[in-house]
Design a protein around this motif. Structure first.
Motif, mmCIF file in Angstrom:
data_model
loop_
_atom_site.group_PDB
_atom_site.id
_atom_site.type_symbol
_atom_site.label_atom_id
_atom_site.label_comp_id
_atom_site.label_asym_id
_atom_site.label_seq_id
_atom_site.Cartn_x
_atom_site.Cartn_y
_atom_site.Cartn_z
ATOM 1 N N GLU A 178 -63.835 16.957 28.871
ATOM 2 C CA GLU A 178 -62.745 17.029 27.900
ATOM 3 C C GLU A 178 -61.415 17.305 28.597
ATOM 4 O O GLU A 178 -61.347 18.039 29.577
ATOM 5 N N ASN A 179 -60.393 16.712 28.063
ATOM 6 C CA ASN A 179 -59.043 16.905 28.569
ATOM 7 C C ASN A 179 -58.528 18.285 28.130
ATOM 8 O O ASN A 179 -58.822 18.740 27.028
ATOM 9 N N ILE A 180 -57.765 18.934 28.992
ATOM 10 C CA ILE A 180 -57.217 20.260 28.679
ATOM 11 C C ILE A 180 -56.296 20.188 27.463
ATOM 12 O O ILE A 180 -56.301 21.079 26.609
ATOM 13 N N ASP A 181 -55.527 19.115 27.373
ATOM 14 C CA ASP A 181 -54.595 18.984 26.251
ATOM 15 C C ASP A 181 -55.317 18.955 24.919
ATOM 16 O O ASP A 181 -54.873 19.575 23.946
ATOM 17 N N SER A 182 -56.428 18.242 24.838
ATOM 18 C CA SER A 182 -57.161 18.185 23.573
ATOM 19 C C SER A 182 -57.770 19.546 23.243
ATOM 20 O O SER A 182 -57.835 19.931 22.071
ATOM 21 N N ALA A 183 -58.199 20.292 24.254
ATOM 22 C CA ALA A 183 -58.725 21.641 24.005
ATOM 23 C C ALA A 183 -57.620 22.560 23.498
ATOM 24 O O ALA A 183 -57.847 23.375 22.589
ATOM 25 N N LEU A 184 -56.419 22.428 24.061
ATOM 26 C CA LEU A 184 -55.294 23.230 23.581
ATOM 27 C C LEU A 184 -54.928 22.875 22.144
ATOM 28 O O LEU A 184 -54.580 23.751 21.349
ATOM 29 N N LYS A 185 -55.022 21.587 21.803
ATOM 30 C CA LYS A 185 -54.756 21.176 20.427
ATOM 31 C C LYS A 185 -55.764 21.805 19.480
ATOM 32 O O LYS A 185 -55.414 22.260 18.394
#
Length: 66
Positions: A9-16
């Motif tokens: 998973e991409n870090i950006d999607s986890a932050l979202k």
């Protein structure tokens, strides 16, 4: 509150996902209420800002979809 970041998973999607969870549980709002006085007009302004953001995103998505 926690968000587990998966290996692929991409870090950006986890932050979202984390941001959505924070917004869903109204953590920032309760924190602000406890830290200092909130004027009655501020929640209305914030709601209007959120709706404007969603409206912009929907419109740009519909333009891209054409």
């Amino acid at each position: 509150m926690a968000v587990i970041v998966h290996a692929n998973e991409n870090i950006d999607s986890a932050l979202k996902r984390l941001h959505r969870e924070v917004m869903r549980e109204k953590i920032l709002e309760t924190f602000r209420d406890k830290v200092y006085r909130v004027k009655p007009s501020i929640p209305d302004i914030q709601k209007r800002r959120e709706w404007a953001k969603m409206k912009r995103r929907r419109r740009s998505a519909s333009r891209r979809a054409k």
